[in-house]
Design an enzyme around this catalytic site. Structure first.
Site, PDB file in Angstrom:
ATOM      1  N   GLY A  14     -20.475   6.090  14.288  1.00  0.00           N
ATOM      2  CA  GLY A  14     -20.284   4.633  14.316  1.00  0.00           C
ATOM      3  C   GLY A  14     -19.531   4.089  13.118  1.00  0.00           C
ATOM      4  O   GLY A  14     -19.741   2.947  12.723  1.00  0.00           O
ATOM      5  N   SER A  15     -18.613   4.886  12.576  1.00  0.00           N
ATOM      6  CA  SER A  15     -17.843   4.343  11.448  1.00  0.00           C
ATOM      7  C   SER A  15     -16.889   3.251  11.931  1.00  0.00           C
ATOM      8  O   SER A  15     -16.646   2.278  11.206  1.00  0.00           O
ATOM      9  CB  SER A  15     -17.106   5.449  10.684  1.00  0.00           C
ATOM     10  OG  SER A  15     -16.058   5.972  11.448  1.00  0.00           O
ATOM     11  N   ASN A  16     -16.377   3.383  13.132  1.00  0.00           N
ATOM     12  CA  ASN A  16     -15.562   2.278  13.676  1.00  0.00           C
ATOM     13  C   ASN A  16     -16.428   1.046  13.926  1.00  0.00           C
ATOM     14  O   ASN A  16     -16.017  -0.080  13.663  1.00  0.00           O
ATOM     15  CB  ASN A  16     -14.861   2.703  14.972  1.00  0.00           C
ATOM     16  CG  ASN A  16     -13.574   3.454  14.693  1.00  0.00           C
ATOM     17  OD1 ASN A  16     -12.579   2.881  14.260  1.00  0.00           O
ATOM     18  ND2 ASN A  16     -13.602   4.762  14.916  1.00  0.00           N
ATOM     19  N   ARG A  67     -25.939  11.761  37.492  1.00  0.00           N
ATOM     20  CA  ARG A  67     -24.962  11.069  36.655  1.00  0.00           C
ATOM     21  C   ARG A  67     -24.768   9.619  37.124  1.00  0.00           C
ATOM     22  O   ARG A  67     -24.640   8.690  36.344  1.00  0.00           O
ATOM     23  CB  ARG A  67     -23.641  11.846  36.768  1.00  0.00           C
ATOM     24  CG  ARG A  67     -22.666  11.304  35.855  1.00  0.00           C
ATOM     25  CD  ARG A  67     -21.284  11.812  35.904  1.00  0.00           C
ATOM     26  NE  ARG A  67     -20.638  11.031  34.872  1.00  0.00           N
ATOM     27  CZ  ARG A  67     -20.258  11.500  33.714  1.00  0.00           C
ATOM     28  NH1 ARG A  67     -20.404  12.755  33.436  1.00  0.00           N
ATOM     29  NH2 ARG A  67     -19.720  10.701  32.834  1.00  0.00           N
ATOM     30  N   LEU A  95     -16.547   7.073  31.627  1.00  0.00           N
ATOM     31  CA  LEU A  95     -17.082   5.906  32.342  1.00  0.00           C
ATOM     32  C   LEU A  95     -16.801   6.022  33.834  1.00  0.00           C
ATOM     33  O   LEU A  95     -15.774   6.583  34.244  1.00  0.00           O
ATOM     34  CB  LEU A  95     -16.425   4.634  31.802  1.00  0.00           C
ATOM     35  CG  LEU A  95     -16.750   4.319  30.340  1.00  0.00           C
ATOM     36  CD1 LEU A  95     -15.784   3.277  29.800  1.00  0.00           C
ATOM     37  CD2 LEU A  95     -18.191   3.838  30.206  1.00  0.00           C
ATOM     38  N   ASN A 109     -10.563   0.781  23.977  1.00  0.00           N
ATOM     39  CA  ASN A 109     -10.990   2.068  23.423  1.00  0.00           C
ATOM     40  C   ASN A 109     -10.089   2.412  22.247  1.00  0.00           C
ATOM     41  O   ASN A 109      -8.968   1.920  22.160  1.00  0.00           O
ATOM     42  CB  ASN A 109     -10.867   3.157  24.493  1.00  0.00           C
ATOM     43  CG  ASN A 109     -11.350   4.516  24.004  1.00  0.00           C
ATOM     44  OD1 ASN A 109     -12.355   4.597  23.277  1.00  0.00           O
ATOM     45  ND2 ASN A 109     -10.653   5.573  24.380  1.00  0.00           N
ATOM     46  N   SER A 138      -4.639   5.204  18.400  1.00  0.00           N
ATOM     47  CA  SER A 138      -4.182   4.150  19.309  1.00  0.00           C
ATOM     48  C   SER A 138      -5.368   3.347  19.836  1.00  0.00           C
ATOM     49  O   SER A 138      -6.375   3.933  20.247  1.00  0.00           O
ATOM     50  CB  SER A 138      -3.489   4.759  20.541  1.00  0.00           C
ATOM     51  OG  SER A 138      -2.500   5.696  20.184  1.00  0.00           O
ATOM     52  N   GLU A 145      -7.756   6.386  34.365  1.00  0.00           N
ATOM     53  CA  GLU A 145      -7.317   7.730  33.983  1.00  0.00           C
ATOM     54  C   GLU A 145      -7.697   7.953  32.521  1.00  0.00           C
ATOM     55  O   GLU A 145      -7.471   7.056  31.698  1.00  0.00           O
ATOM     56  CB  GLU A 145      -5.804   7.781  34.125  1.00  0.00           C
ATOM     57  CG  GLU A 145      -5.262   9.095  34.570  1.00  0.00           C
ATOM     58  CD  GLU A 145      -3.756   8.996  34.635  1.00  0.00           C
ATOM     59  OE1 GLU A 145      -3.096   9.794  33.971  1.00  0.00           O
ATOM     60  OE2 GLU A 145      -3.251   8.069  35.325  1.00  0.00           O
ATOM     61  N   ASP A 147      -8.052   8.357  28.719  1.00  0.00           N
ATOM     62  CA  ASP A 147      -7.181   8.077  27.566  1.00  0.00           C
ATOM     63  C   ASP A 147      -5.800   7.569  27.979  1.00  0.00           C
ATOM     64  O   ASP A 147      -4.791   7.854  27.318  1.00  0.00           O
ATOM     65  CB  ASP A 147      -7.061   9.321  26.653  1.00  0.00           C
ATOM     66  CG  ASP A 147      -8.408   9.704  26.070  1.00  0.00           C
ATOM     67  OD1 ASP A 147      -9.235   8.802  25.838  1.00  0.00           O
ATOM     68  OD2 ASP A 147      -8.631  10.907  25.862  1.00  0.00           O
ATOM     69  N   GLN A 175      -7.501   4.906   9.126  1.00  0.00           N
ATOM     70  CA  GLN A 175      -6.559   3.980   9.766  1.00  0.00           C
ATOM     71  C   GLN A 175      -7.175   3.323  11.010  1.00  0.00           C
ATOM     72  O   GLN A 175      -6.878   2.180  11.340  1.00  0.00           O
ATOM     73  CB  GLN A 175      -5.270   4.709  10.146  1.00  0.00           C
ATOM     74  CG  GLN A 175      -4.572   5.372   8.982  1.00  0.00           C
ATOM     75  CD  GLN A 175      -4.225   4.385   7.890  1.00  0.00           C
ATOM     76  OE1 GLN A 175      -3.619   3.348   8.141  1.00  0.00           O
ATOM     77  NE2 GLN A 175      -4.634   4.691   6.674  1.00  0.00           N
TER      78      GLN A 175
HETATM   79  C1  GRF Z   1     -13.104   8.331  16.430  1.00  0.00           C
HETATM   80  O1  GRF Z   1     -12.275   9.363  16.010  1.00  0.00           O
HETATM   81  C2  GRF Z   1     -12.521   7.657  17.635  1.00  0.00           C
HETATM   82  O2  GRF Z   1     -11.118   7.650  17.634  1.00  0.00           O
HETATM   83  C3  GRF Z   1     -13.016   8.514  18.760  1.00  0.00           C
HETATM   84  O3  GRF Z   1     -14.317   8.875  18.375  1.00  0.00           O
HETATM   85  C4  GRF Z   1     -14.436   8.829  16.960  1.00  0.00           C
HETATM   86  C5  GRF Z   1     -15.579   7.911  16.645  1.00  0.00           C
HETATM   87  O4  GRF Z   1     -15.920   7.927  15.304  1.00  0.00           O
HETATM   88  N1  GRF Z   1     -12.922   7.811  20.016  1.00  0.00           N
HETATM   89  P1  GRF Z   1     -17.002   6.908  14.774  1.00  0.00           P
HETATM   90  O5  GRF Z   1     -18.278   7.146  15.568  1.00  0.00           O
HETATM   91  O6  GRF Z   1     -16.466   5.520  14.945  1.00  0.00           O
HETATM   92  O7  GRF Z   1     -17.187   7.277  13.324  1.00  0.00           O
END
Ligand code: GRF
Length: 221
Positions: A14-16, A67, A95, A109, A138, A145, A147, A175
């Site tokens: 969850g760093s994003n 599922r 999904l 995403n 990105s 489809e 990604d 980034q």
């Molecule tokens: C990231 O590399 C993102 O691009 C991918 O999964 C990873 C998630 O990292 N979809 P985090 O959990 O946000 O640290």
């Protein structure tokens, strides 16, 4: 107008998610995060959300025999929250078509490659093996489809001669933390929209995604 609400789906670190939480707190994203949903009960991202007083929900995919039951539960749960935007931030389940259709045009995403290159997993390793001079991440709208779906913004970094999978992944992730909040703010402020599979920026259709290179933002063309 009420504050736009975001639901964020995670599976891991969850760093994003943290970058998005911080951007909301700093007033860089004009929205509120109504819930964070994880399919893993022990995802670190759940702790990050709790530390920020955000509601967390666990839908553990291992507890469903089929599922389709997991998919239905997830769809119903997100629908109940009535989000303006659904953000996938390291959500490692594919999904269902139903989910994507239900949240179409408000589903973002982030993928760790310069799409359309390197869809799927192990993107950093594959970029190194292909001797790429540039790599990156990105933010894209989600389509049925994997990604795929129109790209809003990409971060590009050089691949260094001494990079390995780990160093490259770390620099790309830094980034990601920059471009995801930018894309989310564009969406919630109405600057970015998806209509008929075409991204619009300030009401104009774009041919090329925005780019973030060396701390410089170029708007979409
Ligand atoms: C990231 O590399 C993102 O691009 C991918 O999964 C990873 C998630 O990292 N979809 P985090 O959990 O946000 O640290």
């Amino acid at each position: 107008m009420s504050t736009p609400s975001i639901v964020i789906l995670i599976s891991g670190s969850g760093s994003n998610l943290q970058a998005i939480i911080d951007a909301v707190a700093e007033g860089k994203i004009h929205a509120s995060i109504s819930a964070v949903i994880s399919n893993h009960p022990d995802a670190l991202g759940l702790k990050r959300a709790q530390a920020a007083n955000i509601d967390t929900i666990v839908i553990d995919h291992t507890e469903f025999a089929e599922r389709s039951q997991f998919d239905q539960t997830l769809t119903n749960q997100v629908a109940k929250l009535k989000p303006d935007l659904v953000v996938l931030a390291g959500f490692m389940r594919i999904l269902s078509e139903e989910f994507i259709t239900q949240f179409e045009e408000r589903l973002l995403n982030i993928h760790p490659s310069l799409l359309p290159e390197f869809k799927g997993i192990q993107t950093h390793r594959r970029a190194l093996e292909a001797n790429k001079k540039q790599h990156g991440a990105s933010v894209h709208f989600v389509s049925n489809e994997l990604d795929s779906g129109p790209v809003v913004i990409q971060a590009r970094i050089p691949v260094l001669s001494d990079d390995n999978e780990k160093t490259l992944a770390e620099r790309v992730l830094q980034q990601e933390h920059v471009i995801y909040p930018i894309a989310i703010e564009w969406f919630v402020s109405g600057r970015v929209k998806l209509l008929n599979n075409q991204v619009y920026f300030d009401d104009k259709p774009i041919a090329e995604a925005a780019t973030w290179i060396s701390n410089t933002l170029s708007l979409p063309k």
